[in-house]
Scaffold this motif. Sequence first.
Motif, PDB file in Angstrom:
ATOM      1  N   TYR A  15       0.822  -1.206   0.000  1.00  0.00           N
ATOM      2  CA  TYR A  15       0.000   0.000   0.000  1.00  0.00           C
ATOM      3  C   TYR A  15       0.855   1.254   0.000  1.00  0.00           C
ATOM      4  CZ  TYR A  15       1.087   0.233   4.981  1.00  0.00           C
ATOM      5  OH  TYR A  15       1.740   0.314   6.172  1.00  0.00           O
ATOM      6  N   ALA A  16       0.219   2.335  -0.455  1.00  0.00           N
ATOM      7  CA  ALA A  16       0.799   3.682  -0.396  1.00  0.00           C
ATOM      8  C   ALA A  16      -0.379   4.629  -0.229  1.00  0.00           C
ATOM      9  CB  ALA A  16       1.589   3.992  -1.646  1.00  0.00           C
ATOM     10  N   MET A  17      -0.857   4.774   0.995  1.00  0.00           N
ATOM     11  CA  MET A  17      -2.030   5.597   1.274  1.00  0.00           C
ATOM     12  C   MET A  17      -1.629   6.793   2.125  1.00  0.00           C
ATOM     13  SD  MET A  17      -4.666   2.410   1.897  1.00  0.00           S
ATOM     14  CE  MET A  17      -5.722   3.331   2.937  1.00  0.00           C
ATOM     15  N   HIS A  18      -1.911   7.988   1.616  1.00  0.00           N
ATOM     16  CA  HIS A  18      -1.600   9.226   2.318  1.00  0.00           C
ATOM     17  C   HIS A  18      -2.869  10.051   2.444  1.00  0.00           C
ATOM     18  CE1 HIS A  18       2.387   8.118   0.782  1.00  0.00           C
ATOM     19  NE2 HIS A  18       2.867   8.815   1.797  1.00  0.00           N
ATOM     20  N   ALA A  19      -2.994  10.771   3.533  1.00  0.00           N
ATOM     21  CA  ALA A  19      -4.131  11.671   3.726  1.00  0.00           C
ATOM     22  C   ALA A  19      -3.619  13.028   4.190  1.00  0.00           C
ATOM     23  CB  ALA A  19      -5.108  11.113   4.753  1.00  0.00           C
ATOM     24  N   HIS A  20      -4.230  14.072   3.656  1.00  0.00           N
ATOM     25  CA  HIS A  20      -3.971  15.440   4.114  1.00  0.00           C
ATOM     26  C   HIS A  20      -5.103  15.778   5.079  1.00  0.00           C
ATOM     27  CE1 HIS A  20      -4.149  19.993   3.066  1.00  0.00           C
ATOM     28  NE2 HIS A  20      -3.486  19.793   4.196  1.00  0.00           N
ATOM     29  N   LEU A  21      -4.767  16.065   6.326  1.00  0.00           N
ATOM     30  CA  LEU A  21      -5.751  16.386   7.352  1.00  0.00           C
ATOM     31  C   LEU A  21      -5.583  17.829   7.793  1.00  0.00           C
ATOM     32  CD1 LEU A  21      -5.286  13.197   9.576  1.00  0.00           C
ATOM     33  CD2 LEU A  21      -7.009  13.570   7.798  1.00  0.00           C
ATOM     34  N   VAL A  22      -6.706  18.503   8.019  1.00  0.00           N
ATOM     35  CA  VAL A  22      -6.684  19.869   8.538  1.00  0.00           C
ATOM     36  C   VAL A  22      -7.670  19.937   9.698  1.00  0.00           C
ATOM     37  CG1 VAL A  22      -7.033  22.315   8.050  1.00  0.00           C
ATOM     38  CG2 VAL A  22      -6.190  20.800   6.238  1.00  0.00           C
ATOM     39  N   PHE A  23      -7.181  20.390  10.856  1.00  0.00           N
ATOM     40  CA  PHE A  23      -8.014  20.592  12.044  1.00  0.00           C
ATOM     41  C   PHE A  23      -8.012  22.080  12.369  1.00  0.00           C
ATOM     42  CE2 PHE A  23      -5.984  16.367  13.562  1.00  0.00           C
ATOM     43  CZ  PHE A  23      -6.753  15.631  12.670  1.00  0.00           C
ATOM     44  N   ILE A  24      -9.189  22.627  12.669  1.00  0.00           N
ATOM     45  CA  ILE A  24      -9.273  24.036  13.063  1.00  0.00           C
ATOM     46  C   ILE A  24      -9.698  24.136  14.515  1.00  0.00           C
ATOM     47  CG2 ILE A  24      -9.748  24.872  10.729  1.00  0.00           C
ATOM     48  CD1 ILE A  24     -12.701  25.124  11.544  1.00  0.00           C
ATOM     49  N   ASN A  59       2.467  21.133  10.066  1.00  0.00           N
ATOM     50  CA  ASN A  59       2.666  22.573  10.185  1.00  0.00           C
ATOM     51  C   ASN A  59       1.339  23.172  10.623  1.00  0.00           C
ATOM     52  OD1 ASN A  59       3.982  24.991  10.240  1.00  0.00           O
ATOM     53  ND2 ASN A  59       4.597  24.957   8.094  1.00  0.00           N
ATOM     54  N   GLY A  60       1.383  24.427  11.035  1.00  0.00           N
ATOM     55  CA  GLY A  60       0.153  25.056  11.470  1.00  0.00           C
ATOM     56  C   GLY A  60       0.257  26.561  11.519  1.00  0.00           C
ATOM     57  N   ALA A  61      -0.857  27.167  11.832  1.00  0.00           N
ATOM     58  CA  ALA A  61      -0.952  28.612  11.998  1.00  0.00           C
ATOM     59  C   ALA A  61      -1.588  28.855  13.357  1.00  0.00           C
ATOM     60  CB  ALA A  61      -1.778  29.218  10.874  1.00  0.00           C
ATOM     61  N   ASP A  62      -2.033  30.085  13.600  1.00  0.00           N
ATOM     62  CA  ASP A  62      -2.574  30.390  14.926  1.00  0.00           C
ATOM     63  C   ASP A  62      -3.931  29.760  15.201  1.00  0.00           C
ATOM     64  OD1 ASP A  62      -4.087  31.986  13.241  1.00  0.00           O
ATOM     65  OD2 ASP A  62      -3.613  33.868  14.266  1.00  0.00           O
ATOM     66  N   ASN A  63      -4.640  29.264  14.162  1.00  0.00           N
ATOM     67  CA  ASN A  63      -5.966  28.694  14.398  1.00  0.00           C
ATOM     68  C   ASN A  63      -6.219  27.364  13.685  1.00  0.00           C
ATOM     69  OD1 ASN A  63      -6.234  29.506  11.769  1.00  0.00           O
ATOM     70  ND2 ASN A  63      -8.003  30.817  12.109  1.00  0.00           N
ATOM     71  N   HIS A  64      -5.199  26.753  13.107  1.00  0.00           N
ATOM     72  CA  HIS A  64      -5.388  25.450  12.470  1.00  0.00           C
ATOM     73  C   HIS A  64      -4.050  24.744  12.278  1.00  0.00           C
ATOM     74  CE1 HIS A  64      -4.365  27.923   8.957  1.00  0.00           C
ATOM     75  NE2 HIS A  64      -3.984  26.804   8.375  1.00  0.00           N
ATOM     76  N   VAL A  65      -4.134  23.425  12.017  1.00  0.00           N
ATOM     77  CA  VAL A  65      -2.941  22.627  11.730  1.00  0.00           C
ATOM     78  C   VAL A  65      -3.182  21.771  10.488  1.00  0.00           C
ATOM     79  CG1 VAL A  65      -2.122  22.545  14.119  1.00  0.00           C
ATOM     80  CG2 VAL A  65      -3.599  20.727  13.270  1.00  0.00           C
ATOM     81  N   HIS A  66      -2.089  21.476   9.783  1.00  0.00           N
ATOM     82  CA  HIS A  66      -2.100  20.593   8.617  1.00  0.00           C
ATOM     83  C   HIS A  66      -1.228  19.389   8.929  1.00  0.00           C
ATOM     84  CE1 HIS A  66      -3.797  23.369   5.518  1.00  0.00           C
ATOM     85  NE2 HIS A  66      -3.332  24.288   6.357  1.00  0.00           N
ATOM     86  N   LEU A  67      -1.694  18.207   8.541  1.00  0.00           N
ATOM     87  CA  LEU A  67      -0.933  16.986   8.723  1.00  0.00           C
ATOM     88  C   LEU A  67      -0.932  16.200   7.419  1.00  0.00           C
ATOM     89  CD1 LEU A  67      -2.848  17.429  11.424  1.00  0.00           C
ATOM     90  CD2 LEU A  67      -1.697  15.405  12.148  1.00  0.00           C
ATOM     91  N   LEU A  68       0.185  15.577   7.102  1.00  0.00           N
ATOM     92  CA  LEU A  68       0.256  14.608   6.018  1.00  0.00           C
ATOM     93  C   LEU A  68       0.576  13.273   6.676  1.00  0.00           C
ATOM     94  CD1 LEU A  68       0.236  13.877   3.018  1.00  0.00           C
ATOM     95  CD2 LEU A  68       2.679  14.448   2.958  1.00  0.00           C
TER      96      LEU A  68
END
Length: 139
Positions: A15-24, A59-68
Motif C-alpha cells: 500500500y501507499a495511502m496518504h491523507a492530508h488532514l486539517v483541524f481548526i 505545520n500550522g498557523a494560529d488557528n489550524h494545523v495541517h498533517l500529512l
Amino acid sequence: MTDQNDFRTGRHVVYAMHAHLVFITTYRHPVFTTSHLDRTEQIMRDVCDDFETQLVEFNGADNHVHLLVHFPPKVTLSKLVNSLKGVSSRLLRKEFEDLRVAYWKGARLWSGSYFAGSVGGAPLATMRQYIEQQTRPPR
C-alpha cells in the motif's frame, strides 16, 4: 504516480495511502503560538506511532494545523482523526493554561469538523481510463 519508496507492505498487502488532514480550533480562535504547535506536533507523532501510521509532515498557523499522514489499510481514518484531536486537546489544555481558559468552560480545543483529502497516486481520470481499458475474458 507514487514513488517506489512510498510503498509499504503488510502480511497480505502492498500500500501507499496518504491523507492530508486539517483541524481548526473551536470558532477559529487564533490561540496557537510556536511552542503550542511544537508540542502539538510531538503529541500527534506519538498518536500516529500508536496507530502504526507515519506523520510525514506537520505545520500550522494560529488557528489550524495541517498533517500529512501515511497510513495502512487496517487503520480507519475517522478513528485516527478522533484520537489525534482528542488526545492533543486533552494534553494541550492540561499543559498550557492559556489554552484551557481560551474557550467557554474549556470544553474542547478543536472544532467538531475536519478536512481529509487523499493524496498521491495517479489522477482519477488516468485511473478510470486504465480500468476501462482492461480486457475482459471471453464469455
